[in-house]
Design a protein around this motif. Structure first.
Motif, PDB file in Angstrom:
ATOM      1  N   GLY A  85       8.405  94.068  -2.602  1.00  0.00           N
ATOM      2  CA  GLY A  85       8.404  93.509  -3.955  1.00  0.00           C
ATOM      3  C   GLY A  85       8.486  91.999  -3.880  1.00  0.00           C
ATOM      4  N   ASN A  86       7.509  91.345  -4.484  1.00  0.00           N
ATOM      5  CA  ASN A  86       7.518  89.887  -4.576  1.00  0.00           C
ATOM      6  C   ASN A  86       7.986  89.538  -5.988  1.00  0.00           C
ATOM      7  N   TRP A  87       9.231  89.125  -6.078  1.00  0.00           N
ATOM      8  CA  TRP A  87       9.825  88.875  -7.403  1.00  0.00           C
ATOM      9  C   TRP A  87       9.427  87.516  -7.970  1.00  0.00           C
ATOM     10  N   LYS A  88       8.736  86.715  -7.193  1.00  0.00           N
ATOM     11  CA  LYS A  88       8.298  85.387  -7.645  1.00  0.00           C
ATOM     12  C   LYS A  88       9.491  84.608  -8.240  1.00  0.00           C
ATOM     13  N   MET A  89       9.266  83.794  -9.274  1.00  0.00           N
ATOM     14  CA  MET A  89      10.376  83.005  -9.822  1.00  0.00           C
ATOM     15  C   MET A  89      11.001  83.744 -11.008  1.00  0.00           C
ATOM     16  N   GLY A  91       2.341  82.007   2.897  1.00  0.00           N
ATOM     17  CA  GLY A  91       0.972  81.714   2.472  1.00  0.00           C
ATOM     18  C   GLY A  91       0.507  82.485   1.258  1.00  0.00           C
ATOM     19  N   HIS A  92       1.442  82.844   0.371  1.00  0.00           N
ATOM     20  CA  HIS A  92       1.029  83.518  -0.871  1.00  0.00           C
ATOM     21  C   HIS A  92       0.017  82.629  -1.611  1.00  0.00           C
ATOM     22  N   SER A  93      -0.905  83.230  -2.303  1.00  0.00           N
ATOM     23  CA  SER A  93      -1.972  82.435  -2.955  1.00  0.00           C
ATOM     24  C   SER A  93      -1.400  81.446  -3.966  1.00  0.00           C
ATOM     25  N   GLU A  94      -0.257  81.785  -4.577  1.00  0.00           N
ATOM     26  CA  GLU A  94       0.349  80.830  -5.522  1.00  0.00           C
ATOM     27  C   GLU A  94       0.874  79.606  -4.773  1.00  0.00           C
ATOM     28  N   ARG A  95       1.349  79.799  -3.558  1.00  0.00           N
ATOM     29  CA  ARG A  95       1.797  78.653  -2.745  1.00  0.00           C
ATOM     30  C   ARG A  95       0.592  77.826  -2.299  1.00  0.00           C
ATOM     31  N   TYR A 132      -3.350  91.628   2.156  1.00  0.00           N
ATOM     32  CA  TYR A 132      -4.624  91.230   1.556  1.00  0.00           C
ATOM     33  C   TYR A 132      -4.442  91.246   0.045  1.00  0.00           C
ATOM     34  N   GLU A 133      -4.516  90.062  -0.543  1.00  0.00           N
ATOM     35  CA  GLU A 133      -4.331  89.947  -1.988  1.00  0.00           C
ATOM     36  C   GLU A 133      -5.502  89.176  -2.588  1.00  0.00           C
ATOM     37  N   PRO A 134      -6.496  89.888  -3.120  1.00  0.00           N
ATOM     38  CA  PRO A 134      -7.584  89.175  -3.796  1.00  0.00           C
ATOM     39  C   PRO A 134      -6.994  88.409  -4.975  1.00  0.00           C
ATOM     40  N   TRP A 173      -8.100  87.216  -7.622  1.00  0.00           N
ATOM     41  CA  TRP A 173      -8.541  87.652  -8.949  1.00  0.00           C
ATOM     42  C   TRP A 173      -7.822  88.916  -9.417  1.00  0.00           C
ATOM     43  N   ALA A 174      -7.108  89.560  -8.525  1.00  0.00           N
ATOM     44  CA  ALA A 174      -6.401  90.796  -8.903  1.00  0.00           C
ATOM     45  C   ALA A 174      -4.909  90.555  -9.109  1.00  0.00           C
ATOM     46  N   ILE A 175      -4.431  89.331  -8.832  1.00  0.00           N
ATOM     47  CA  ILE A 175      -2.995  89.067  -8.913  1.00  0.00           C
ATOM     48  C   ILE A 175      -2.586  88.766 -10.352  1.00  0.00           C
ATOM     49  N   GLY A 176      -1.721  89.614 -10.860  1.00  0.00           N
ATOM     50  CA  GLY A 176      -1.156  89.393 -12.188  1.00  0.00           C
ATOM     51  C   GLY A 176      -2.169  89.520 -13.317  1.00  0.00           C
ATOM     52  N   THR A 177      -3.352  90.038 -13.016  1.00  0.00           N
ATOM     53  CA  THR A 177      -4.412  90.094 -14.017  1.00  0.00           C
ATOM     54  C   THR A 177      -4.608  91.499 -14.566  1.00  0.00           C
ATOM     55  N   GLY A 197      -2.275  93.813  -2.090  1.00  0.00           N
ATOM     56  CA  GLY A 197      -1.538  93.258  -3.225  1.00  0.00           C
ATOM     57  C   GLY A 197      -2.492  92.805  -4.311  1.00  0.00           C
ATOM     58  N   GLY A 198      -2.067  92.961  -5.548  1.00  0.00           N
ATOM     59  CA  GLY A 198      -2.896  92.578  -6.692  1.00  0.00           C
ATOM     60  C   GLY A 198      -2.900  93.707  -7.702  1.00  0.00           C
ATOM     61  N   SER A 199      -1.966  93.603  -8.679  1.00  0.00           N
ATOM     62  CA  SER A 199      -1.865  94.602  -9.747  1.00  0.00           C
ATOM     63  C   SER A 199      -1.660  96.031  -9.237  1.00  0.00           C
ATOM     64  N   VAL A 200      -0.849  96.172  -8.179  1.00  0.00           N
ATOM     65  CA  VAL A 200      -0.437  97.525  -7.767  1.00  0.00           C
ATOM     66  C   VAL A 200       0.530  98.051  -8.816  1.00  0.00           C
ATOM     67  N   LYS A 201       0.261  99.254  -9.297  1.00  0.00           N
ATOM     68  CA  LYS A 201       1.080  99.884 -10.341  1.00  0.00           C
ATOM     69  C   LYS A 201       1.341 101.330  -9.935  1.00  0.00           C
ATOM     70  N   GLY A 208       1.959  98.173   0.075  1.00  0.00           N
ATOM     71  CA  GLY A 208       1.604  97.182  -0.924  1.00  0.00           C
ATOM     72  C   GLY A 208       2.598  96.045  -1.022  1.00  0.00           C
ATOM     73  N   LEU A 209       2.074  94.896  -1.451  1.00  0.00           N
ATOM     74  CA  LEU A 209       2.915  93.771  -1.854  1.00  0.00           C
ATOM     75  C   LEU A 209       2.791  93.723  -3.381  1.00  0.00           C
ATOM     76  N   VAL A 210       3.901  93.981  -4.038  1.00  0.00           N
ATOM     77  CA  VAL A 210       3.872  94.255  -5.472  1.00  0.00           C
ATOM     78  C   VAL A 210       4.572  93.130  -6.224  1.00  0.00           C
ATOM     79  N   GLY A 211       3.888  92.553  -7.204  1.00  0.00           N
ATOM     80  CA  GLY A 211       4.496  91.499  -8.009  1.00  0.00           C
ATOM     81  C   GLY A 211       5.112  92.073  -9.269  1.00  0.00           C
ATOM     82  N   GLY A 212       4.363  91.999 -10.375  1.00  0.00           N
ATOM     83  CA  GLY A 212       4.867  92.407 -11.683  1.00  0.00           C
ATOM     84  C   GLY A 212       5.598  93.745 -11.705  1.00  0.00           C
ATOM     85  N   ALA A 213       5.025  94.746 -11.072  1.00  0.00           N
ATOM     86  CA  ALA A 213       5.620  96.086 -11.124  1.00  0.00           C
ATOM     87  C   ALA A 213       6.870  96.213 -10.245  1.00  0.00           C
TER      88      ALA A 213
HETATM   89  P1  PGA Z   1       0.944  91.394  -9.025  1.00  0.00           P
HETATM   90  O1  PGA Z   1       1.316  90.300  -7.914  1.00  0.00           O
HETATM   91  O2  PGA Z   1       1.356  92.742  -8.470  1.00  0.00           O
HETATM   92  O3  PGA Z   1       1.729  91.013 -10.229  1.00  0.00           O
HETATM   93  O4  PGA Z   1      -0.521  91.322  -9.231  1.00  0.00           O
HETATM   94  C1  PGA Z   1       1.141  90.544  -6.544  1.00  0.00           C
HETATM   95  C2  PGA Z   1       1.554  89.330  -5.748  1.00  0.00           C
HETATM   96  O5  PGA Z   1       1.368  88.203  -6.220  1.00  0.00           O
HETATM   97  O6  PGA Z   1       2.066  89.455  -4.615  1.00  0.00           O
END
Ligand code: PGA
Length: 251
Positions: free
Chosen positions: A9-13, A95-99, A167-169, A171-175, A211-215, A231-236
């Motif tokens: 789980g990537n809890w971000k900020m 190396g997260h894409s947001e970084r 592998y986190e495309p 375009w799929a992150i948080g979208t 990673g990228g909108s895994v639900k 998976g590397l999971v953000g929002g969920a």
């Molecule tokens: P997301 O984020 O699951 O919210 O798309 C994944 C991530 O940024 O690692």
């Protein structure tokens, strides 16, 4: 080669310490002592202590979302791998894409951090992935190849085996747009091929997460692909209910 799946789980900020404690505690109760899948939560720095305390009697591991490659020094605002390790972190996202996008992280800096994390005995989760423009210009393989080559430069096979790729495309992150299982598998298989060229058969043991909108409703199908090892999971990952369902999907 059997690869133990990982759900991270990537809890971000997000999360203040009390929220982190509750969330990590709920993940720990669900996971208990189970080692498959490996479960990792990555809170922001200021919530690490609370999360580490909350998972103490479970198999859940805690990771940082970034680190610096020196142990200490005049580097205002940075946190070292050694500091994370000493606190109780076993993993670190690199190396997260947001970084890369907002903080100008490069493959070169990821490579330095990766080597440091490995020398400390930590497990780095190395993020790669293409933007929408790059995918539409058919540059996915070229972009991912450059990232893997740069990030893994100078590593031995033994070191590479202790890393995890995500592998986190972009375009799929948080979208809410997930790569289809087939789209993701195609790139995962390509990444494993790159790792095989660099590290030989050791590549079969390296976990590659998507990673990228895994639900909860797409996790099982993604995780059933041959080269998707979790998976590397953000929002969920910010709600125990959905994160625990994703853990369940990896069992
Ligand atoms: P997301 O984020 O699951 O919210 O798309 C994944 C991530 O940024 O690692």
């Amino acid at each position: 080669m059997a690869r133990t799946k990982i759900v991270a789980g990537n809890w971000k900020m997000y999360t203040l310490p009390a929220e982190a404690q509750a969330l990590a505690g709920a993940v720990a109760s669900f996971t208990g002592g189970s080692l498959s899948p490996e479960v990792v939560v990555c809170p922001p720095f200021t919530s690490l202590v609370a999360a580490i305390a909350a998972v103490k009697s479970s198999a859940v591991k805690v990771g940082g979302q970034n680190m610096y490659w020196e142990d200490e020094g005049a580097f205002t605002g940075e946190v070292s791998g050694k500091m994370l390790l000493t606190l109780g972190c076993s993993h670190v996202i690199l190396g997260h894409s947001e970084r890369r996008q907002y903080f100008f992280e490069t493959d070169f800096s990821v490579n330095s951090k990766l080597k440091k994390a490995l020398s400390l005995g930590m497990t780095p989760i190395v993020c790669v992935g293409e933007t929408l423009d790059q995918r539409e210009a058919n540059q996915t393989e070229q972009v991912v190849r450059t990232q893997i080559e740069g990030c893994y430069d100078g590593l031995t096979a033994e070191q590479a085996e202790r890393t995890v790729v995500a592998y986190e495309p972009v375009w799929a992150i948080g979208t809410g747009k997930t790569a289809s299982p087939a789209q993701a598998e195609e790139v995962h298989s390509f990444i494993r091929g790159l790792l095989r060229k660099k590290f030989g058969n050791t590549a079969e043991g390296i976990r590659i997460l998507y990673g990228g909108s895994v639900k909860p409703d797409n996790a099982r199908e993604l995780f059933s692909q041959l080269n998707i090892d979790g998976g590397l999971v953000g929002g969920a990952s910010l709600k125990a209910e959905s994160f625990n369902k994703i853990i369940e999907a990896a069992r």
